[in-house]
Scaffold this active site. Sequence first.
Site, PDB file in Angstrom:
ATOM      1  N   GLY A 159      45.477  39.940 -28.887  1.00 20.54           N
ATOM      2  CA  GLY A 159      45.558  41.382 -29.077  1.00 20.54           C
ATOM      3  C   GLY A 159      46.660  41.801 -30.030  1.00 20.54           C
ATOM      4  N   LEU A 185      56.967  36.008 -25.019  1.00 23.35           N
ATOM      5  CA  LEU A 185      57.687  36.263 -26.265  1.00 23.35           C
ATOM      6  C   LEU A 185      57.516  35.169 -27.311  1.00 23.35           C
ATOM      7  CD1 LEU A 185      61.005  37.734 -24.810  1.00 23.35           C
ATOM      8  CD2 LEU A 185      58.889  38.914 -25.413  1.00 23.35           C
ATOM      9  N   ARG A 241      54.831  33.954 -28.520  1.00 26.40           N
ATOM     10  CA  ARG A 241      53.627  34.076 -29.336  1.00 26.40           C
ATOM     11  C   ARG A 241      53.150  35.507 -29.506  1.00 26.40           C
ATOM     12  NH1 ARG A 241      52.853  32.826 -24.346  1.00 26.40           N
ATOM     13  NH2 ARG A 241      51.212  33.786 -23.107  1.00 26.40           N
ATOM     14  N   LYS A 244      52.633  46.601 -22.094  1.00 28.17           N
ATOM     15  CA  LYS A 244      52.216  45.912 -23.314  1.00 28.17           C
ATOM     16  C   LYS A 244      51.558  46.868 -24.295  1.00 28.17           C
ATOM     17  CE  LYS A 244      51.612  41.106 -21.857  1.00 28.17           C
ATOM     18  NZ  LYS A 244      50.681  39.967 -21.784  1.00 28.17           N
ATOM     19  N   ALA A 298      40.361  48.029 -18.069  1.00 26.69           N
ATOM     20  CA  ALA A 298      38.967  48.344 -18.411  1.00 26.69           C
ATOM     21  C   ALA A 298      38.070  47.475 -17.560  1.00 26.69           C
ATOM     22  CB  ALA A 298      38.726  48.068 -19.883  1.00 26.69           C
ATOM     23  N   ARG A 299      36.996  48.039 -17.087  1.00 24.47           N
ATOM     24  CA  ARG A 299      36.102  47.315 -16.194  1.00 24.47           C
ATOM     25  C   ARG A 299      35.388  46.192 -16.953  1.00 24.47           C
ATOM     26  NH1 ARG A 299      36.765  48.573 -10.896  1.00 24.47           N
ATOM     27  NH2 ARG A 299      34.756  47.566 -10.651  1.00 24.47           N
ATOM     28  N   CYS A 316      23.419  38.334 -25.052  1.00 29.37           N
ATOM     29  CA  CYS A 316      24.499  39.192 -24.577  1.00 29.37           C
ATOM     30  C   CYS A 316      25.542  38.312 -23.890  1.00 29.37           C
ATOM     31  CB  CYS A 316      23.976  40.263 -23.626  1.00 29.37           C
ATOM     32  SG  CYS A 316      23.607  39.692 -21.939  1.00 29.37           S
ATOM     33  N   CYS A 373      39.274  19.262   3.672  1.00 29.18           N
ATOM     34  CA  CYS A 373      39.683  17.963   4.190  1.00 29.18           C
ATOM     35  C   CYS A 373      40.332  17.109   3.107  1.00 29.18           C
ATOM     36  CB  CYS A 373      38.502  17.237   4.822  1.00 29.18           C
ATOM     37  SG  CYS A 373      37.085  17.027   3.726  1.00 29.18           S
ATOM     38  N   CYS A 381      17.403  36.548 -18.950  1.00 27.98           N
ATOM     39  CA  CYS A 381      18.704  37.149 -18.654  1.00 27.98           C
ATOM     40  C   CYS A 381      18.515  38.360 -17.742  1.00 27.98           C
ATOM     41  CB  CYS A 381      19.414  37.567 -19.939  1.00 27.98           C
ATOM     42  SG  CYS A 381      21.000  38.394 -19.655  1.00 27.98           S
TER      43      CYS A 381
END
Length: 631
Positions: free
Chosen positions: A30, A58, A60, A73, A97-98, A134, A149, A412
């Site tokens: 971003g 920090l 990157r 941010k 955001a959903r 999609c 286990c 789909c």
Amino acid sequence: MVQLVGSLRKELSDTLSTCKVLVVGAGGIGCELLKNLVLTGFKNIDVIDLDTIDVSNLNRQFLFQKKHVGKSKAQVAKESALQFCPTVNITAYHDTARNHVNRMCLAADIPLIESGSAGYLGQVTVIKKGLTECYECQPKPTQKTFPGCTIRNTPSEPIHCIVWAKYLFNQLFGEEDADQEVSPDTADPEAAWNPEDTATHATASDKDGDIKRVSTKEWARSTGYDPAKLFNKLFKDDIMYLLTMDKLWKTRKAPTPLDWQQLENSARPQEVSAGLGLKDQQVLGVWGLCQLFQLSVETLRSQLQEKGEGAELVWDKDDPPALDFVTAAANLRMHIFSMNMKSPFDVKSMAGNIIPAIATTNAVIAGLIVLEGLKVLSGELESCRTIFLNKCPNLRKKLLIPCVLDPPRASCYVCASQPEVTVKLNVHKTTVLSLQDRILKERFGMVAPDVQIEDGKGTILISSEEGETETNNSKILADFGIRNGSRLQVDDFLQDYALLVNVLHTEELERDVEFEVVGEAPDKAPPPQSTQEEVKNITNGNKDSAQPSTSFKAPEDAEDDDIMIVDSGEEEEEEEGASSSTAVTTSASKRKHSDAETGETSTKRPRTDQSSAAAATNDDDNDDDDIIALD
């Protein structure tokens, strides 16, 4: 002011200055993407991110500095990006955001540009309704889990011990979960032993070690969180108890118990068995781990006391005492079960499911996002590609591999013309609430589903209107006449999404499995091979590029397309599930795709699954192009 001038034709440059962009996520990719958009000439940008800046970002996420730690941010990214070009209109939202962005884009017919990175690997792809797959056409990899286990009785890999240590942290200092028990599992079907016959073989050094009477946390409190007593209970008494389950060790190497007093008496001054480099890459010896265990327990105990009665601590990979505790406990267990121990750096990576983020990968991917976006804005969908960034060059000595875009998957359950799915479940056990929460919301990503039974009467099973059908929640599906072959019409108004659910009744589901989606990932026929004449060399933005099977030519009089650029972000954040603390980022199935440059088939990596997403709205009164970018 720094900005590209003269590199774009005037029509495209004018489009960039009027279109709108939403960047969802201001993380590794971003930050790079926001900088690229500003310098390319985009003038109207919204950025949204719910996260705050951590010191580990920090190295990157270059829009952030040490003074920004703890701040939003999105807000800081906005302020930093404006330094490149103060005239850009950037709006920041400290929000989430959903993850129904894919469906919102399909509903609004807005193209998506989806991307992600994982270490040295990355990908960018364009998603267009009716023309390409999609985001949900291919099933996402499921989280890897381990049987209880295995975690409690027979660990065979370091990750098993790390998961156990994280469970232990919660049992001692956090919120106790019955599914995260750390004591020996006497119900292990592989052991098939009789506790009454062998209990006498287990010799506990301290009666306080018997935590069957009370919870782990209550027992620990009763000892005052004494590190030595905790140590002997976990690494001596419980291990000796496991040894009495002798059937477990017929084909495995038996574990070796540890005793605090014996280790203390034989301790050496220097207990670092490997590593002269950075501290977090050194592997401590056994007594060094004992000391780390003691110090971390004492520190965490103090933190609990400061919080007051009934307080709980939350596991955080960036909290030194919490990481030290898991590192010490996990490594001690690895030693007991004859495994090579891990450095704190390795433990942190595995405990937090971290794939180390590479700044240069993010930079490359962010650049490709913008280039694909320019193609879409230019009406050149035929030249868009799925582009993969590999760690090593291919046979043609290339790291960037462009592939033709796949067409929509006919089966789909999201983008098909009539989405339909078959769910196998037990109608006599599955409740309406489970159908709503576990199947429709959790599995199929719905937000506010309405469910109607196709029974000739239009019976409303679930309503998104509050209070209308809540009395149905505790009832089983069979109470409403739902049986094998029943069909449920599901609508999610908020996503403009409808799905037909076919019910397949069964009483033969595996243990702890509530339902199964039938035919979720059918085999897909390979795409037809292009002839050599059809396959031409491709350069980003070149109109002479090879046409993919999803080739689309916009009419000359058509308005410019709206776009959503989806940036899934770098895969370096922790993703914990209810059953396990580890997840995989590759799918078991791989497909062969035609290289857009050579026509040769190559294995195409499936997209990495990310939960970050955004929703877009299209203003009918505004003909400007909209672009939405997600990290």
